[in-house]
Structures are given as structure tokens and as C-alpha cells.
Design a protein around this motif. Structure first.
Motif, PDB file in Angstrom:
ATOM      1  N   VAL A 179       2.159  29.716   5.454  1.00 17.24           N
ATOM      2  CA  VAL A 179       2.004  29.589   6.907  1.00 17.24           C
ATOM      3  C   VAL A 179       0.586  29.977   7.319  1.00 17.24           C
ATOM      4  O   VAL A 179      -0.055  29.297   8.132  1.00 17.24           O
ATOM      5  CB  VAL A 179       3.035  30.474   7.646  1.00 17.24           C
ATOM      6  N   HIS A 180       0.076  31.046   6.732  1.00 18.43           N
ATOM      7  CA  HIS A 180      -1.262  31.507   7.091  1.00 18.43           C
ATOM      8  C   HIS A 180      -2.346  30.562   6.564  1.00 18.43           C
ATOM      9  O   HIS A 180      -3.399  30.411   7.195  1.00 18.43           O
ATOM     10  CB  HIS A 180      -1.486  32.921   6.582  1.00 18.43           C
ATOM     11  N   TYR A 181      -2.096  29.927   5.411  1.00 17.96           N
ATOM     12  CA  TYR A 181      -3.068  28.946   4.930  1.00 17.96           C
ATOM     13  C   TYR A 181      -3.226  27.828   5.960  1.00 17.96           C
ATOM     14  O   TYR A 181      -4.348  27.384   6.256  1.00 17.96           O
ATOM     15  CB  TYR A 181      -2.614  28.338   3.597  1.00 17.96           C
ATOM     16  N   GLN A 182      -2.083  27.363   6.488  1.00 19.98           N
ATOM     17  CA  GLN A 182      -2.144  26.306   7.502  1.00 19.98           C
ATOM     18  C   GLN A 182      -2.846  26.816   8.766  1.00 19.98           C
ATOM     19  O   GLN A 182      -3.638  26.089   9.378  1.00 19.98           O
ATOM     20  CB  GLN A 182      -0.720  25.838   7.847  1.00 19.98           C
ATOM     21  N   CYS A 183      -2.557  28.059   9.149  1.00 21.38           N
ATOM     22  CA  CYS A 183      -3.193  28.628  10.337  1.00 21.38           C
ATOM     23  C   CYS A 183      -4.704  28.775  10.144  1.00 21.38           C
ATOM     24  O   CYS A 183      -5.482  28.585  11.095  1.00 21.38           O
ATOM     25  CB  CYS A 183      -2.576  29.982  10.675  1.00 21.38           C
ATOM     26  N   GLU A 184      -5.127  29.107   8.924  1.00 23.22           N
ATOM     27  CA  GLU A 184      -6.562  29.193   8.650  1.00 23.22           C
ATOM     28  C   GLU A 184      -7.215  27.820   8.808  1.00 23.22           C
ATOM     29  O   GLU A 184      -8.356  27.713   9.286  1.00 23.22           O
ATOM     30  CB  GLU A 184      -6.798  29.740   7.239  1.00 23.22           C
ATOM     31  N   GLN A 185      -6.503  26.780   8.428  1.00 22.58           N
ATOM     32  CA  GLN A 185      -7.021  25.434   8.625  1.00 22.58           C
ATOM     33  C   GLN A 185      -7.162  25.117  10.115  1.00 22.58           C
ATOM     34  O   GLN A 185      -8.113  24.460  10.540  1.00 22.58           O
ATOM     35  CB  GLN A 185      -6.098  24.403   7.960  1.00 22.58           C
ATOM     36  N   VAL A 186      -6.191  25.589  10.898  1.00 22.96           N
ATOM     37  CA  VAL A 186      -6.258  25.383  12.354  1.00 22.96           C
ATOM     38  C   VAL A 186      -7.509  26.054  12.911  1.00 22.96           C
ATOM     39  O   VAL A 186      -8.263  25.449  13.691  1.00 22.96           O
ATOM     40  CB  VAL A 186      -5.004  25.944  13.049  1.00 22.96           C
ATOM     41  N   GLN A 187      -7.736  27.294  12.504  1.00 23.17           N
ATOM     42  CA  GLN A 187      -8.900  28.017  13.021  1.00 23.17           C
ATOM     43  C   GLN A 187     -10.203  27.342  12.608  1.00 23.17           C
ATOM     44  O   GLN A 187     -11.168  27.306  13.382  1.00 23.17           O
ATOM     45  CB  GLN A 187      -8.868  29.462  12.532  1.00 23.17           C
ATOM     46  N   ALA A 188     -10.252  26.814  11.398  1.00 26.73           N
ATOM     47  CA  ALA A 188     -11.454  26.105  10.952  1.00 26.73           C
ATOM     48  C   ALA A 188     -11.675  24.849  11.793  1.00 26.73           C
ATOM     49  O   ALA A 188     -12.819  24.529  12.157  1.00 26.73           O
ATOM     50  CB  ALA A 188     -11.327  25.742   9.479  1.00 26.73           C
ATOM     51  N   ALA A 189     -10.588  24.139  12.109  1.00 25.65           N
ATOM     52  CA  ALA A 189     -10.715  22.930  12.932  1.00 25.65           C
ATOM     53  C   ALA A 189     -11.162  23.273  14.348  1.00 25.65           C
ATOM     54  O   ALA A 189     -11.968  22.554  14.951  1.00 25.65           O
ATOM     55  CB  ALA A 189      -9.381  22.184  12.960  1.00 25.65           C
ATOM     56  N   LEU A 190     -10.672  24.389  14.883  1.00 22.90           N
ATOM     57  CA  LEU A 190     -11.055  24.799  16.232  1.00 22.90           C
ATOM     58  C   LEU A 190     -12.498  25.300  16.285  1.00 22.90           C
ATOM     59  O   LEU A 190     -13.154  25.210  17.321  1.00 22.90           O
ATOM     60  CB  LEU A 190     -10.107  25.889  16.740  1.00 22.90           C
ATOM     61  N   ALA A 191     -12.978  25.846  15.159  1.00 22.17           N
ATOM     62  CA  ALA A 191     -14.344  26.377  15.116  1.00 22.17           C
ATOM     63  C   ALA A 191     -15.387  25.303  14.886  1.00 22.17           C
ATOM     64  O   ALA A 191     -16.590  25.561  14.999  1.00 22.17           O
ATOM     65  CB  ALA A 191     -14.451  27.437  14.023  1.00 22.17           C
ATOM     66  N   ALA A 192     -14.926  24.081  14.551  1.00 23.27           N
ATOM     67  CA  ALA A 192     -15.870  22.987  14.307  1.00 23.27           C
ATOM     68  C   ALA A 192     -16.595  22.616  15.601  1.00 23.27           C
ATOM     69  O   ALA A 192     -16.127  22.896  16.697  1.00 23.27           O
ATOM     70  CB  ALA A 192     -15.128  21.784  13.747  1.00 23.27           C
ATOM     71  N   LYS A 193     -17.748  21.989  15.462  1.00 25.43           N
ATOM     72  CA  LYS A 193     -18.549  21.540  16.602  1.00 25.43           C
ATOM     73  C   LYS A 193     -18.657  20.018  16.593  1.00 25.43           C
ATOM     74  O   LYS A 193     -19.379  19.453  15.783  1.00 25.43           O
ATOM     75  CB  LYS A 193     -19.938  22.173  16.551  1.00 25.43           C
ATOM     76  N   PRO A 194     -17.942  19.313  17.444  1.00 28.38           N
ATOM     77  CA  PRO A 194     -16.950  19.810  18.415  1.00 28.38           C
ATOM     78  C   PRO A 194     -15.628  20.115  17.724  1.00 28.38           C
ATOM     79  O   PRO A 194     -15.410  19.684  16.581  1.00 28.38           O
ATOM     80  CB  PRO A 194     -16.810  18.625  19.379  1.00 28.38           C
ATOM     81  N   PRO A 195     -14.711  20.830  18.403  1.00 28.23           N
ATOM     82  CA  PRO A 195     -13.414  21.152  17.787  1.00 28.23           C
ATOM     83  C   PRO A 195     -12.639  19.888  17.425  1.00 28.23           C
ATOM     84  O   PRO A 195     -12.621  18.914  18.181  1.00 28.23           O
ATOM     85  CB  PRO A 195     -12.697  21.930  18.898  1.00 28.23           C
ATOM     86  N   ASN A 196     -12.021  19.929  16.257  1.00 29.08           N
ATOM     87  CA  ASN A 196     -11.221  18.791  15.791  1.00 29.08           C
ATOM     88  C   ASN A 196      -9.771  19.018  16.227  1.00 29.08           C
ATOM     89  O   ASN A 196      -8.979  19.617  15.499  1.00 29.08           O
ATOM     90  CB  ASN A 196     -11.336  18.663  14.273  1.00 29.08           C
ATOM     91  N   ILE A 197      -9.432  18.541  17.421  1.00 25.34           N
ATOM     92  CA  ILE A 197      -8.111  18.799  18.002  1.00 25.34           C
ATOM     93  C   ILE A 197      -7.001  18.149  17.183  1.00 25.34           C
ATOM     94  O   ILE A 197      -5.945  18.751  16.943  1.00 25.34           O
ATOM     95  CB  ILE A 197      -8.060  18.299  19.462  1.00 25.34           C
ATOM     96  N   ALA A 198      -7.231  16.920  16.729  1.00 29.51           N
ATOM     97  CA  ALA A 198      -6.199  16.206  15.970  1.00 29.51           C
ATOM     98  C   ALA A 198      -5.885  16.926  14.662  1.00 29.51           C
ATOM     99  O   ALA A 198      -4.712  17.102  14.295  1.00 29.51           O
ATOM    100  CB  ALA A 198      -6.659  14.777  15.691  1.00 29.51           C
ATOM    101  N   GLU A 199      -6.927  17.358  13.966  1.00 28.30           N
ATOM    102  CA  GLU A 199      -6.710  18.076  12.705  1.00 28.30           C
ATOM    103  C   GLU A 199      -6.006  19.412  12.945  1.00 28.30           C
ATOM    104  O   GLU A 199      -5.130  19.816  12.170  1.00 28.30           O
ATOM    105  CB  GLU A 199      -8.050  18.309  12.007  1.00 28.30           C
ATOM    106  N   ALA A 200      -6.385  20.088  14.034  1.00 27.56           N
ATOM    107  CA  ALA A 200      -5.758  21.371  14.357  1.00 27.56           C
ATOM    108  C   ALA A 200      -4.274  21.182  14.669  1.00 27.56           C
ATOM    109  O   ALA A 200      -3.432  21.970  14.223  1.00 27.56           O
ATOM    110  CB  ALA A 200      -6.470  22.020  15.540  1.00 27.56           C
ATOM    111  N   ASN A 201      -3.947  20.152  15.410  1.00 30.77           N
ATOM    112  CA  ASN A 201      -2.540  19.886  15.732  1.00 30.77           C
ATOM    113  C   ASN A 201      -1.731  19.569  14.483  1.00 30.77           C
ATOM    114  O   ASN A 201      -0.598  20.037  14.324  1.00 30.77           O
ATOM    115  CB  ASN A 201      -2.434  18.721  16.726  1.00 30.77           C
ATOM    116  N   ALA A 202      -2.302  18.782  13.582  1.00 28.25           N
ATOM    117  CA  ALA A 202      -1.602  18.435  12.341  1.00 28.25           C
ATOM    118  C   ALA A 202      -1.356  19.681  11.488  1.00 28.25           C
ATOM    119  O   ALA A 202      -0.265  19.865  10.929  1.00 28.25           O
ATOM    120  CB  ALA A 202      -2.407  17.403  11.560  1.00 28.25           C
ATOM    121  N   ALA A 203      -2.374  20.551  11.396  1.00 23.79           N
ATOM    122  CA  ALA A 203      -2.205  21.773  10.609  1.00 23.79           C
ATOM    123  C   ALA A 203      -1.197  22.713  11.244  1.00 23.79           C
ATOM    124  O   ALA A 203      -0.433  23.385  10.541  1.00 23.79           O
ATOM    125  CB  ALA A 203      -3.561  22.474  10.452  1.00 23.79           C
ATOM    126  N   LEU A 204      -1.160  22.752  12.582  1.00 24.87           N
ATOM    127  CA  LEU A 204      -0.177  23.609  13.254  1.00 24.87           C
ATOM    128  C   LEU A 204       1.234  23.107  13.038  1.00 24.87           C
ATOM    129  O   LEU A 204       2.174  23.888  12.865  1.00 24.87           O
ATOM    130  CB  LEU A 204      -0.483  23.681  14.750  1.00 24.87           C
TER     131      LEU A 204
END
Length: 405
Positions: A179-204
Motif C-alpha cells: 500500500v505504501h509503495y503505491q502511495c509513494e508513487q502517488v507522492q512522486a506523481a504529485l511532486a512532478a512539474k506539472p503534477p501528473n494527476i492521471a498517474e496519481a489517480n491510477a496509483a491511488l
């Protein structure tokens, strides 16, 4: 039953055969004993006398005299690795792998041993390659577990997730940290410039599925709270204040002890729609049920801003009587100094110098203003889901050192 005379002859014959067999066994045992080098018995003697260093030196000498002693090589390699002598451990296992006549089973064993040597030595690239070479052997399960640790340490979350899937294909065992591995992926997607919303949603969504696959005690409140926090962060990026508040308030229900981590975000979310008074009421109610220092700080600050100095200090006095805290007092003085309204402090401080009082308290509270890992004791000023010291997950309590009972 009639007695046969030839029975008398068979008795001495059987006795003679037994005597001959015993003589042969004794001679064989003596021959094998003479064949053992003196260093072997010296090593045993050193072990009995609790002299491990000299025993290892003696066994190394045996290994040099008799290269066929593979089990002794494995034992020496393991001893060197436990003692932190990685160069010697690697050299022992490499000498085994260099043997062309080494049986397949022992070659696989040596490959797994040297992979562990590389891992402990911090040579992660070589360790990864060595573990991958035993993936189709009887060492597959420990090799995959080691690869997961390697990918964790490198923060290579996609490969860590793939390794977990491979482990699940080998054994039916829950892996809560997925679960935390997926959450770490979410945080990486949100920290991107610009944030990758689609990738973050998929990881969540994947994190939700991983959490739902857990059962019993493995399905922990901390991971569910983290998912809700990340959902709130995504809603904020989408300018959906209502969804953000819903997810943040769900944390208060899912894992009340984590309320302090989202208190500031929650009040900001309410303020963005002009409902900061409602947000303060929600947080104050939560604090009375689940008091933590972080929630107290937000409630006091907001109460002072919204309802005035006197009301805020009345709340603070009651709270500090119920939960005495130097850190709490330190935070109060910090807020008062930042406000700059000295005229309202005369009844509280008399003629004392508030700045001096705060500096004295702050000096003693710095060491208490930290989170600590329950496993290794690593202290940090920021909250971590994975301990930077021992890499364990969910071992930080959302409480400062002063609050931990």
C-alpha cells in the motif's frame, strides 16, 4: 523343535564375522581421523576455549589444505559476513564459484551466499544481479525478499511493486507495505512539474485495491489514513474543496491519532470557503476526544485569531492542566510573540520578558519536539511513514517524544 548339531558351528562363525566388521570400522575411523589436518582439531579446541578469532584462522588453514570441504567454506563465509568482514566473505564464496567441479546445488547455494555478501556490503547493483541469478532455484523466495529491500532502499517503487507481485506468485503471503509503495508513487506523481494527476489517480486506485486485499490485522488504519490524505491532496489540486474536507475529516474517523497531521490542512480547507469557524469547531471537538500537541497548536492559533486572546488562553490553560506540556507552552509563547500584541500580555506575564521566557523554554523543548521510530528509535523532526533509520513501515507514532507514554 529338534536341535540340529550344525547350529553349534554357526555361533562362532557369526561371532567371527562381527569381530571382523568391527575391526574394519575402527580402522576406517582411525584412517579418516589421521587424514584430518591438525588445524581442524586446533579450531575445535579454540571454539571450546571461546577463542573465535583463532578458531576461524585455524579453519581457514583447513580450507586451504583441503579445497574439497565445501561445507566448511560456507560456514566460514557466513562467519565472516556476520562479523562484517565482507571482503573475506566474498573471497570465500568466489573461490567456490570458481570451481568447475562444483555440483549444481552447491553452486546455487554459493551464488545466494555471495548475493547476501554484496547486499550487506552495500554493493546493491552486484547484489541485485546476484539475486536475480537464483530466481529459478530453491532460493527464489529469499532472493525476491532481498530484491524488495534493495528496491525500497533505492526508492524504486515500480520495481518494488513488481517484486512484491513476484513474491505473491511464489507464496500466499500478505505484503502490507505494498500500500505504501503505491502511495509513494502517488507522492512522486504529485511532486512532478506539472503534477501528473492521471498517474496519481491510477496509483491511488492501486493502493485502495492493495488495502482491500489485506485482511485482519494487516489492514492497518495508518495506511488507510494515508490514502485519505492523498485523496485530499488530489482534490485540492482539482480545486474541489468539498471533497478535500470530506477526505480530511475521514482521517479523524479512520485513525483519530493522526488528526494532528491534517489539522492545519483541514482548517485551511474550511477557510478557503469562508467556514473557518466550522473548521475550528470540528478540530476543537476532536482535540477534546483525542488530544495531541499538533492539534492543540492549530486550535489555539485559530481560536486566538477568531475568538480573541482571552478565549484562546482560557482554552490553553484548561488544556495544559489536563495535558501538561512544555512543548505546548513553547508553542503558545511563539504564537503570542508572532502576534506582537504585547498590551494583552500584561496580565499573563506581568513584567517578565516574554522573549527571554520563550527562549529558555525552547532550549529545553528542542529535544522533545521530535517523532521517534518504535523499532530503532531513530528521531526526526518530521513525520515519516517509513523510518529513515531502519526502513520499517508505520513505526512512527503521530506523537512528539514528550507525548509518548
Amino acid at each position: 523343535m529338534d536341535f540340529e548339531p550344525w547350529w553349534l558351528i554357526s555361533v562362532p562363525v557369526l561371532f567371527a564375522l562381527g569381530w571382523i566388521a568391527a575391526r574394519v570400522d575402527i580402522r576406517q575411523m582411525l584412517s579418516e581421523t589421521r587424514a584430518l589436518p591438525d588445524s581442524y582439531f586446533k579450531g575445535l579446541n579454540f571454539i571450546l576455549n571461546e577463542e573465535p578469532d583463532r578458531a576461524i584462522d585455524a579453519f581457514v588453514e583447513v580450507a586451504k589444505l583441503d579445497p574439497e570441504t565445501t561445507e566448511l567454506h560456507f560456514a566460514l563465509g557466513s562467519l565472516f559476513r556476520r562479523r562484517g568482514e565482507m571482503e573475506r566473505a566474498i573471497r570465500v564464496h568466489l573461490s567456490l564459484l570458481a570451481r568447475a567441479d562444483l555440483p549444481v546445488a552447491e553452486r546455487e547455494h554459493a551464488q545466494h551466499e555471495i548475493a547476501q555478501d554484496y547486499l550487506k556490503a552495500g554493493m546493491l547493483d552486484r547484489a541485485e544481479l546476484a539475486f536475480q541469478q537464483v530466481m529459478d532455484t530453491r532460493f527464489a523466495v529469499p532472493a525476491v525478499r532481498a530484491l524488495i529491500r534493495i528496491y525500497e532502499s533505492e526508492h524504486d517503487w515500480p520495481r518494488a511493486i513488481e517484486a512484491v507481485k513476484r513474491l505473491r506468485a511464489l507464496i500466499d503471503e500478505p505484503v502490507p507495505q505494498l500500500v505504501h509503495y503505491q502511495c509513494e508513487q502517488v507522492q512522486a506523481a504529485l511532486a512532478a512539474k506539472p503534477p501528473n494527476i492521471a498517474e496519481a489517480n491510477a496509483a491511488l486506485d492501486a493502493a485502495d485495491n492493495a488495502a482491500a486485499a489485506l485482511h485482519g490485522q494487516e489492514r492497518g488504519q495508518p495506511s488507510q489514513a494515508r490514502i485519505a490524505m492523498l485523496r485530499a491532496a488530489l482534490a485540492k489540486l482539482s480545486n474541489n474543496a468539498e471533497s478535500e474536507r470530506t477526505y480530511l475529516e475521514s482521517v479523524l474517523a479512520i485513525a483519530p491519532e493522526y488528526g494532528g497531521l491534517i489539522a492545519d490542512d483541514l482548517i485551511k480547507s474550511y477557510r478557503s470557503v469562508g467556514r473557518e469557524a466550522d473548521g475550528l469547531a470540528v478540530l476543537k471537538k476532536h482535540y477534546l476526544r483525542h488530544p495531541t500537541l499538533d492539534t492543540f497548536n492549530v486550535v489555539f492559533r485559530e481560536m486566538r485569531a477568531q475568538q480573541g486572546h482571552d478565549v484562546a488562553w482560557e482554552f490553553a490553560r484548561d488544556a495544559l492542566r489536563a495535558q501538561p506540556s512544555l512543548l505546548g507552552l513553547d508553542r503558545l509563547l511563539e504564537i503570542e510573540l508572532a502576534a506582537g500584541d504585547r498590551s494583552s500580555l500584561t496580565q499573563i506575564t506581568s513584567d517578565a520578558d516574554l522573549s527571554l521566557l520563550r527562549s529558555l523554554i525552547h532550549k529545553h523543548t528542542q529535544r522533545l519536539d521530535r517523532y521517534a521510530c518504535n523499532v530503532c528509535g531513530f528521531e526526526a523532526r518530521h513525520f515519516y511513514w517509513q523510518c529513515p533509520g531502519c526502513n520499517s513501515w508505520e513505526t512512527y507514532q503521530p506523537l512528539r517524544l514528550e507525548e509518548v507514554k
